[in-house]
Motif scaffolding. Structure first.
Motif, PDB file in Angstrom:
ATOM      1  N   SER A  86       0.811  -1.223   0.000  1.00 62.05           N
ATOM      2  CA  SER A  86       0.000   0.000   0.000  1.00 62.05           C
ATOM      3  C   SER A  86       0.846   1.276   0.000  1.00 62.05           C
ATOM      4  N   GLU A  87       2.146   1.139   0.202  1.00 58.63           N
ATOM      5  CA  GLU A  87       3.019   2.306   0.089  1.00 58.63           C
ATOM      6  C   GLU A  87       3.615   2.417  -1.308  1.00 58.63           C
ATOM      7  N   GLY A  88       3.148   1.534  -2.217  1.00 59.31           N
ATOM      8  CA  GLY A  88       3.595   1.601  -3.604  1.00 59.31           C
ATOM      9  C   GLY A  88       4.910   0.897  -3.886  1.00 59.31           C
ATOM     10  N   LYS A  89       5.440   0.188  -2.904  1.00 63.23           N
ATOM     11  CA  LYS A  89       6.692  -0.527  -3.121  1.00 63.23           C
ATOM     12  C   LYS A  89       6.409  -1.882  -3.787  1.00 63.23           C
ATOM     13  N   THR A  90       7.202  -2.222  -4.806  1.00 63.21           N
ATOM     14  CA  THR A  90       7.031  -3.476  -5.558  1.00 63.21           C
ATOM     15  C   THR A  90       8.330  -4.273  -5.499  1.00 63.21           C
ATOM     16  N   GLN A  91       8.205  -5.584  -5.481  1.00 64.39           N
ATOM     17  CA  GLN A  91       9.421  -6.413  -5.494  1.00 64.39           C
ATOM     18  C   GLN A  91      10.204  -6.159  -6.780  1.00 64.39           C
ATOM     19  N   PRO A  92      11.527  -6.020  -6.679  1.00 66.80           N
ATOM     20  CA  PRO A  92      12.339  -5.813  -7.883  1.00 66.80           C
ATOM     21  C   PRO A  92      12.582  -7.137  -8.618  1.00 66.80           C
ATOM     22  N   ALA A  93      12.981  -7.029  -9.884  1.00 69.64           N
ATOM     23  CA  ALA A  93      13.297  -8.239 -10.652  1.00 69.64           C
ATOM     24  C   ALA A  93      14.591  -8.866 -10.134  1.00 69.64           C
ATOM     25  N   ASP A  94      15.542  -8.037  -9.709  1.00 69.75           N
ATOM     26  CA  ASP A  94      16.815  -8.560  -9.204  1.00 69.75           C
ATOM     27  C   ASP A  94      17.029  -8.134  -7.759  1.00 69.75           C
ATOM     28  N   ALA A  95      17.682  -8.982  -7.003  1.00 66.05           N
ATOM     29  CA  ALA A  95      17.936  -8.682  -5.601  1.00 66.05           C
ATOM     30  C   ALA A  95      18.968  -7.570  -5.478  1.00 66.05           C
ATOM     31  N   ILE A  96      18.891  -6.837  -4.371  1.00 70.11           N
ATOM     32  CA  ILE A  96      19.877  -5.797  -4.106  1.00 70.11           C
ATOM     33  C   ILE A  96      20.979  -6.448  -3.284  1.00 70.11           C
ATOM     34  N   TRP A  97      22.093  -6.742  -3.946  1.00 69.41           N
ATOM     35  CA  TRP A  97      23.175  -7.477  -3.290  1.00 69.41           C
ATOM     36  C   TRP A  97      23.772  -6.652  -2.155  1.00 69.41           C
ATOM     37  N   ASN A  98      24.014  -7.324  -1.029  1.00 69.49           N
ATOM     38  CA  ASN A  98      24.731  -6.675   0.073  1.00 69.49           C
ATOM     39  C   ASN A  98      25.562  -7.747   0.748  1.00 69.49           C
ATOM     40  N   LYS A  99      26.709  -7.332   1.286  1.00 69.74           N
ATOM     41  CA  LYS A  99      27.758  -8.264   1.708  1.00 69.74           C
ATOM     42  C   LYS A  99      27.285  -9.357   2.661  1.00 69.74           C
ATOM     43  N   LYS A 100      26.409  -9.022   3.592  1.00 68.74           N
ATOM     44  CA  LYS A 100      25.968 -10.015   4.569  1.00 68.74           C
ATOM     45  C   LYS A 100      24.668 -10.706   4.162  1.00 68.74           C
ATOM     46  N   GLY A 101      24.130 -10.318   3.022  1.00 67.26           N
ATOM     47  CA  GLY A 101      22.991 -11.059   2.487  1.00 67.26           C
ATOM     48  C   GLY A 101      21.683 -10.886   3.232  1.00 67.26           C
ATOM     49  N   TYR A 102      21.316  -9.652   3.533  1.00 70.81           N
ATOM     50  CA  TYR A 102      20.035  -9.386   4.196  1.00 70.81           C
ATOM     51  C   TYR A 102      18.996  -8.890   3.192  1.00 70.81           C
ATOM     52  N   GLY A 103      17.732  -9.021   3.592  1.00 72.24           N
ATOM     53  CA  GLY A 103      16.630  -8.381   2.867  1.00 72.24           C
ATOM     54  C   GLY A 103      16.436  -8.821   1.427  1.00 72.24           C
ATOM     55  N   TYR A 104      16.728 -10.067   1.114  1.00 71.07           N
ATOM     56  CA  TYR A 104      16.488 -10.557  -0.259  1.00 71.07           C
ATOM     57  C   TYR A 104      14.995 -10.468  -0.535  1.00 71.07           C
ATOM     58  N   HIS A 105      14.616  -9.789  -1.606  1.00 67.17           N
ATOM     59  CA  HIS A 105      13.180  -9.700  -1.889  1.00 67.17           C
ATOM     60  C   HIS A 105      12.888  -9.574  -3.382  1.00 67.17           C
ATOM     61  N   ALA A 106      13.768 -10.148  -4.200  1.00 70.16           N
ATOM     62  CA  ALA A 106      13.500 -10.158  -5.641  1.00 70.16           C
ATOM     63  C   ALA A 106      12.263 -11.006  -5.938  1.00 70.16           C
ATOM     64  N   ALA A 107      11.565 -10.688  -7.020  1.00 63.82           N
ATOM     65  CA  ALA A 107      10.419 -11.484  -7.468  1.00 63.82           C
ATOM     66  C   ALA A 107      10.876 -12.929  -7.659  1.00 63.82           C
ATOM     67  N   MET A 108      10.053 -13.879  -7.226  1.00 62.13           N
ATOM     68  CA  MET A 108      10.412 -15.297  -7.300  1.00 62.13           C
ATOM     69  C   MET A 108      10.057 -15.857  -8.684  1.00 62.13           C
ATOM     70  N   VAL A 109      10.955 -16.665  -9.226  1.00 58.72           N
ATOM     71  CA  VAL A 109      10.719 -17.312 -10.521  1.00 58.72           C
ATOM     72  C   VAL A 109      10.887 -18.813 -10.353  1.00 58.72           C
ATOM     73  N   ILE A 110       9.926 -19.590 -10.811  1.00 59.52           N
ATOM     74  CA  ILE A 110      10.087 -21.048 -10.815  1.00 59.52           C
ATOM     75  C   ILE A 110       9.813 -21.580 -12.221  1.00 59.52           C
ATOM     76  N   THR A 111      10.284 -22.789 -12.480  1.00 59.33           N
ATOM     77  CA  THR A 111      10.065 -23.441 -13.769  1.00 59.33           C
ATOM     78  C   THR A 111       9.449 -24.805 -13.505  1.00 59.33           C
ATOM     79  N   VAL A 112       8.347 -25.101 -14.172  1.00 66.06           N
ATOM     80  CA  VAL A 112       7.707 -26.418 -14.017  1.00 66.06           C
ATOM     81  C   VAL A 112       7.404 -26.987 -15.404  1.00 66.06           C
ATOM     82  N   LYS A 113       7.143 -28.271 -15.430  1.00 63.87           N
ATOM     83  CA  LYS A 113       6.766 -28.928 -16.690  1.00 63.87           C
ATOM     84  C   LYS A 113       5.478 -29.695 -16.440  1.00 63.87           C
ATOM     85  N   ALA A 114       4.545 -29.643 -17.400  1.00 61.40           N
ATOM     86  CA  ALA A 114       3.285 -30.390 -17.246  1.00 61.40           C
ATOM     87  C   ALA A 114       3.454 -31.794 -17.824  1.00 61.40           C
ATOM     88  N   GLU A 115       2.992 -32.776 -17.052  1.00 60.87           N
ATOM     89  CA  GLU A 115       3.116 -34.191 -17.463  1.00 60.87           C
ATOM     90  C   GLU A 115       2.014 -34.551 -18.465  1.00 60.87           C
TER      91      GLU A 115
END
Lengths: 350, 350
Positions: B321-350
């Motif tokens: 509601s504050e207009g913030k959207t997940q980014p396509a790529d994570a904002i890298w930081n040395k200790k690896g906090y706050g990862y919030h990139a959009a999630m992508v998965i790959t599946v196959k239909a049988e």
């Protein structure tokens, strides 16, 4: 107990619940001890079968001289053997293929080792006899469901020569107790040295046949489909190893620390475990912490001096008594079986 | 029970045992229900503290008008509130940084949500009063050990404005029962909307201070160290989402199947969850299965027709509601906090 609230223990890692697929927390257990039943990896194709009075009778028929029906109470009275056996899913380490494959993304815990007790299959086949020309023995589990649009049981075959191997047994105990329901109660076929699909759970019927068995778990699943369009059935465990400690991307303490893990193979024994800190340009030998001549698996360790602030790439590869060594790269196959590339981890010393 | 042997349940995923770090099996639980205590993620910096009679007394001192010592039996009699609160480790999803960082390789289960009951911190601070010029409130946990060569307790501070927020509380119940030992018994500070490091467990002492608190968990850990050499403290949860179903690289059944998951944010509420099947060129809106206006987290779903043999790339992103959207790529930081990139998965239909 007063301090129980501080107790820490590892759990199975959940991969799916329907069917239940959960892996052993392999980095947090010692293979010097048999894996406790509740931490034994669970790999199912269907939901768990219901136990009925009929589940306690095993039937052997097909191209035999005389068919046999034998009850649990009789089987446990026959002369039996106990072996320490490693059971490893053919899909173990599937998640590590760089070119991803579909299917359960097993990491390195789809394997467990413990003491199985049972009667050699040979004992039963000597009783039933077999007709001239028998080539395979088919094993049916009580677990069943829809596979490729057909209702089927989990069924697998073994070549007759393998079926007669003295260590192939119809097991009824694990670690000194009746096999638990989730792992095949009351009977599980145990095929040492073969990937886990061969060790059929909830064993109910055995058929001797003269033709090639073509069930879906024999000729569709559990087949290596290679890039060059050739294919080959999945059989024995490949020579393999896992670094249990430290963990990949761990911050390790500086000073002398132990690097340790396990190594295993399907045929022969482990003869050498080597470690490299320069991506395989130079190799040093790790120590064995368990006897190499009795078991399929060994625990190994190596003491290393870590300097504060430095980053270390650690590669480990095992070689077995048949001269087979883990490759640097995995042999890609469509269904992702038999991953056994040398493991590489990266750590930093604090 | 007769069919108990067929029961299937998920477990915590073990990341380390010393200290205990285990994550919630987030893909196998519904956030429509509060997370059961035994599946609540466990993240520790030290071994578990010992419980003594003194653990039941909370002390508030420093730049106050009158110091306070108050016993558990008195605190639970004070007017209290219950809130559904999400607690998420700042290192949640650290394993997903493409450029790897060192430290615990949390996947997406270092988060849990449930009902916390407690007394507003404000209630106590109104009693003690505070001197002119107080800027921060420091919270000390009973857990302690060696950090950067020094013996320290786990200690964190909050800016005084945040400490006075009516929802910041000293909790003594989780899901209607006393907080379990592993999660802070008898007292845990709860700071809704902030990453989990702020919600200090085994709370024992509170100090009001006029200077900047510089403990190691305030100014060394839990700081974003960016590539451009700037840094910034870790505070509120970033807008984020996770696809719970299907799993990455799963073979899904063909036909109409549900894609579902969760989304959350630290400030405001989730206003939109979008799904893309073409790597973000086109987006469609997912449905909310829980109210968006009451809780920090929502469950969402989307029905999709899967065609046998096809491969699907599924991307999901949330907006708050504050207009913030997940980014396509994570904002890298040395200790690896706050990862919030959009999630992508790959599946196959049988």
């Amino acid at each position: 107990m007063y301090l129980d609230y501080r107790k820490v223990r590892p759990y199975l890692t959940t991969k799916s619940l329907s069917p239940e697929n959960q892996e052993t927390p392999i980095h947090f257990i010692s293979l010097l001890q048999p894996v406790a039943d509740q931490l034994f990896y669970r790999r199912n194709h269907f939901s768990y079968p219901i136990l009925t009075p009929e589940s306690f009778t095993l039937k052997i028929s097909g191209s035999v001289d005389q068919a046999l029906q034998i009850h649990y109470s009789e089987i446990i009275m026959l002369p039996s053997n106990s072996y320490r056996v490693l059971i490893e899913c053919a899909g173990n380490k599937r998640a590590y293929f760089k070119e991803k494959v579909f299917g359960e993304q097993w990491e390195d815990g789809a394997m467990s080792e413990g003491i199985w007790k049972g009667v050699p299959l040979k004992t039963f086949l000597e009783y039933t006899g077999m007709e001239e020309g028998v080539t395979e023995v088919v094993f049916r589990g009580r677990d069943s469901g829809i596979k490729n649009g057909q209702y089927v049981h989990f069924e697998r075959s073994l070549p007759i020569e393998m079926a007669l191997h003295p260590e192939v047994m119809i097991a009824f105990e694990y670690n000194g107790k009746p096999i638990s329901h989730k792992h095949g109660y009351p009977f599980r076929l145990i095929v040492p040295g073969w990937y886990g699909m061969a060790s059929v759970k909830w064993l109910t019927e055995i058929f001797l046949v003269k033709n090639k068995f073509t069930g879906p778990f024999q000729t569709d699943d559990y087949v290596y489909y290679f890039k060059n369009s050739t294919s080959e059935p999945v059989t024995t465990n490949k020579v393999n190893s896992t670094i249990q400690k430290p963990l990949d991307r761990q911050l390790v303490k500086s000073g002398t620390q132990e690097i340790s893990g396990i190594a295993w193979t399907g045929s022969g024994v482990i003869s050498k475990v080597e470690i490299s800190f320069d991506h395989g340009a130079n190799w040093e030998q790790a120590n064995f912490d368990t006897p190499t001549e009795e078991n399929q698996t060994v625990s190994w360790s190596y003491m290393k001096e870590f300097k504060s602030g430095n980053v270390y790439h650690i590669t480990v590869r095992a070689t077995d008594s048949e001269g087979k060594t883990q490759p640097a790269d995995a042999i890609w196959n469509k269904k992702g079986y038999g991953y056994h590339a040398a493991m590489v981890i990266t750590v930093k010393a604090e």
